[in-house]
Scaffold this active site. Structure first.
Site, PDB file in Angstrom:
ATOM      1  N   ASP A   7     -94.863  73.030   9.157  1.00  0.00           N
ATOM      2  CA  ASP A   7     -94.950  73.966   8.033  1.00  0.00           C
ATOM      3  C   ASP A   7     -95.216  75.389   8.504  1.00  0.00           C
ATOM      4  O   ASP A   7     -95.186  76.309   7.696  1.00  0.00           O
ATOM      5  CB  ASP A   7     -96.055  73.526   7.063  1.00  0.00           C
ATOM      6  CG  ASP A   7     -96.059  74.332   5.781  1.00  0.00           C
ATOM      7  OD1 ASP A   7     -94.995  74.421   5.134  1.00  0.00           O
ATOM      8  OD2 ASP A   7     -97.114  74.896   5.429  1.00  0.00           O
ATOM      9  N   GLU A  12     -92.070  83.850  11.312  1.00  0.00           N
ATOM     10  CA  GLU A  12     -91.808  83.472   9.927  1.00  0.00           C
ATOM     11  C   GLU A  12     -91.269  84.669   9.148  1.00  0.00           C
ATOM     12  O   GLU A  12     -91.821  85.765   9.273  1.00  0.00           O
ATOM     13  CB  GLU A  12     -93.095  82.945   9.274  1.00  0.00           C
ATOM     14  CG  GLU A  12     -93.629  81.672   9.927  1.00  0.00           C
ATOM     15  CD  GLU A  12     -94.914  81.154   9.278  1.00  0.00           C
ATOM     16  OE1 GLU A  12     -95.426  81.830   8.355  1.00  0.00           O
ATOM     17  OE2 GLU A  12     -95.399  80.096   9.688  1.00  0.00           O
ATOM     18  N   HIS A  28     -93.812  77.279   5.353  1.00  0.00           N
ATOM     19  CA  HIS A  28     -95.221  77.672   5.228  1.00  0.00           C
ATOM     20  C   HIS A  28     -95.654  77.626   3.755  1.00  0.00           C
ATOM     21  O   HIS A  28     -96.213  78.578   3.213  1.00  0.00           O
ATOM     22  CB  HIS A  28     -95.462  79.068   5.808  1.00  0.00           C
ATOM     23  CG  HIS A  28     -96.892  79.283   6.205  1.00  0.00           C
ATOM     24  ND1 HIS A  28     -97.270  80.157   7.192  1.00  0.00           N
ATOM     25  CD2 HIS A  28     -98.053  78.732   5.744  1.00  0.00           C
ATOM     26  CE1 HIS A  28     -98.580  80.150   7.334  1.00  0.00           C
ATOM     27  NE2 HIS A  28     -99.083  79.292   6.458  1.00  0.00           N
ATOM     28  N   ALA A  47     -99.584  74.671   1.479  1.00  0.00           N
ATOM     29  CA  ALA A  47    -100.834  74.983   0.785  1.00  0.00           C
ATOM     30  C   ALA A  47    -100.602  75.629  -0.570  1.00  0.00           C
ATOM     31  O   ALA A  47    -101.559  75.966  -1.267  1.00  0.00           O
ATOM     32  CB  ALA A  47    -101.691  75.904   1.648  1.00  0.00           C
TER      33      ALA A  47
END
Length: 322
Positions: A259, A264, A283, A286
Site C-alpha cells: 500500500d 507516490e 496508499h 487507512a
C-alpha cells in the site's frame, strides 16, 4: 498559555473538521486552509498557535518549515499516525501529536484481507473466471500459519488480534519487547532475522525513521521463506524496492501486498504494476468513510486538554518518531 488560542485546520476537506470544532469548541477562533501553498501565509496572517494538519497532497511538497520553524505555532496535531513528513523539530519549542490508532482497525482489515487473498488464491480464481475456465485452484487454510508483525504499535496490535482469532501463530518485533495480548511471542529487533525464517506472512507496520529506512533489503528477503508473503502497510522507503523485485524474480518470495511506495504515486512504468503475485493499492488502506471526522474528534479531545493545561495524548518523540 493564552486561554483562547487560534486554531488552523489544514486539510483538503475542511468542512467536516470545522463542523466538529464548532460543536466542541465554539468559543475558539478557527481558520481553514486547504492547500499546501497557502499554509505559511495563513499562519502568518492569523498568528495561530495550534495547527491540525493532514498530509493530503504527498510528502515532497508538504510545507513542513511553516510548521516546525514557525515562531507562532506551539502545537501541531497530525491527522494521521505518521510524522516523517515533518522531519525533525525541537520538542522544547514545538509539541507534535498524532492520531495513532485512528486507522488501526482499517489497516488491520487490509492486512488480513491481503493474507486471505493469497491463502485463497483469489487472484488466480479471478484470472480463471476471466478465461471462463472451470479449474480448481490451490487454496489453503490460514489457521496454523505463522505471522510475523514488525512493529507492535496500535496497528500491529490490531493485526495481531484478528490474526489470532483466525488461529494464526503471532510473532512480533517491538523496540522495547514485552508480553502483549494477542501475541504468542514478542522479541526485540535483534531477533528479526531468526523470525523471518519462521514466518508464512510478514506484515510491516513500522514508522519511517532513519534506522527503519531500507530495513527490508536483500538480506531480509534472503532470510524469509520462499513461500512467505509480505504485506506492507507502513511507509514507503522501509522496503527496498529493488531488493523486493529481485526476490520476486528469483522466486525467493511468494508474493506481496503493497500500500506504500518509495515514490507516490507509483510511476506508471514501475515494474511492480506487472506482477500477478503483487497487490498494488494507492496508499489508501487507512482511508475509510469517516476517518477524517474520527481524527478531528481525537484532536478536539486533545484540544480540551490543551485549554485546561493538561498533558496531551499521543505526543510524538522526534527522536523515536512515534
Amino acid at each position: 498559555m493564552p486561554p483562547s488560542p487560534t486554531v488552523i485546520l489544514h486539510t483538503d476537506k475542511p468542512a467536516p473538521a470545522l463542523g466538529v470544532l464548532r460543536e466542541t469548541h465554539p468559543q475558539l477562533a478557527v481558520h481553514t486552509c486547504d492547500t499546501y501553498a497557502d499554509l505559511p501565509g495563513t499562519i502568518e496572517r492569523t498568528g495561530a498557535e495550534v495547527v491540525y494538519t493532514v498530509r493530503f497532497d504527498g510528502t515532497p511538497r508538504f510545507p513542513r518549515q511553516a510548521l516546525v520553524e514557525s515562531d507562532k505555532v506551539k502545537w501541531v496535531s497530525v491527522g494521521g499516525s505518521g510524522t516523517d513528513h515533518l522531519g525533525c523539530w525541537d520538542p522544547a519549542r514545538l509539541t507534535v501529536t498524532n492520531a495513532a490508532g485512528v486507522a488501526a482497525d482499517m489497516l488491520a482489515e487490509y492486512a488480513l484481507g491481503a493474507m486471505l487473498s493469497f491463502s485463497l488464491d483469489l487472484r488466480g480464481f479471478e484470472r480463471r473466471q476471466r478465461a471462463r475456465s472451470w479449474t480448481a485452484g490451490r487454496i489453503e487454510p490460514i489457521e496454523g500459519k505463522t505471522l510475523l508483525i514488525i512493529g507492535l504499535g496500535k496497528t500491529g496490535e490490531a493485526v495481531a488480534r484478528r490474526a489470532q482469532a483466525m488461529g494464526m501463530v503471532t510473532l512480533g518485533i517491538r523496540a522495547r519487547p514485552k508480553q502483549m495480548q494477542y501475541m504468542d511471542e514478542v522479541h526485540g529487533p535483534d531477533a528479526l532475522y531468526d523470525l523471518f525464517g519462521l514466518a508464512d506472512y510478514v506484515v510491516c507496520c513500522l514508522p519511517l525513521l532513519p534506522y527503519t529506512r531500507g530495513m527490508l533489503d536483500a538480506s531480509a528477503f534472503a532470510a524469509m521463506k520462499p513461500s512467505a508473503v509480505l504485506v506492507d502497510i507502513s511507509r514507503g522507503g522501509i522496503v527496498e524496492e529493488s531488493a523486493l523485485l529481485s526476490a520476486l524474480d528469483s522466486g525467493r518470495l511468494r508474493g506481496a501486498a503493497l500500500d506504500v511506495f518509495a515514490t507516490e504515486p507509483l510511476p506508471g512504468d514501475h515494474p511492480l504494476w506487472g506482477y500477478d503475485n503483487v497487490i498494488v493499492t494507492p496508499h489508501c488502506a487507512a482511508v475509510y468513510d469517516g476517518w477524517d471526522v474520527k481524527s478531528v474528534r481525537m484532536f478536539a479531545c486533545n484540544l480540551t486538554r490543551y485549554l485546561n493545561g493538561e498533558p496531551l495524548e499521543n505526543v510524538v518523540d522526534p527522536a523515536r518518531g512515534y
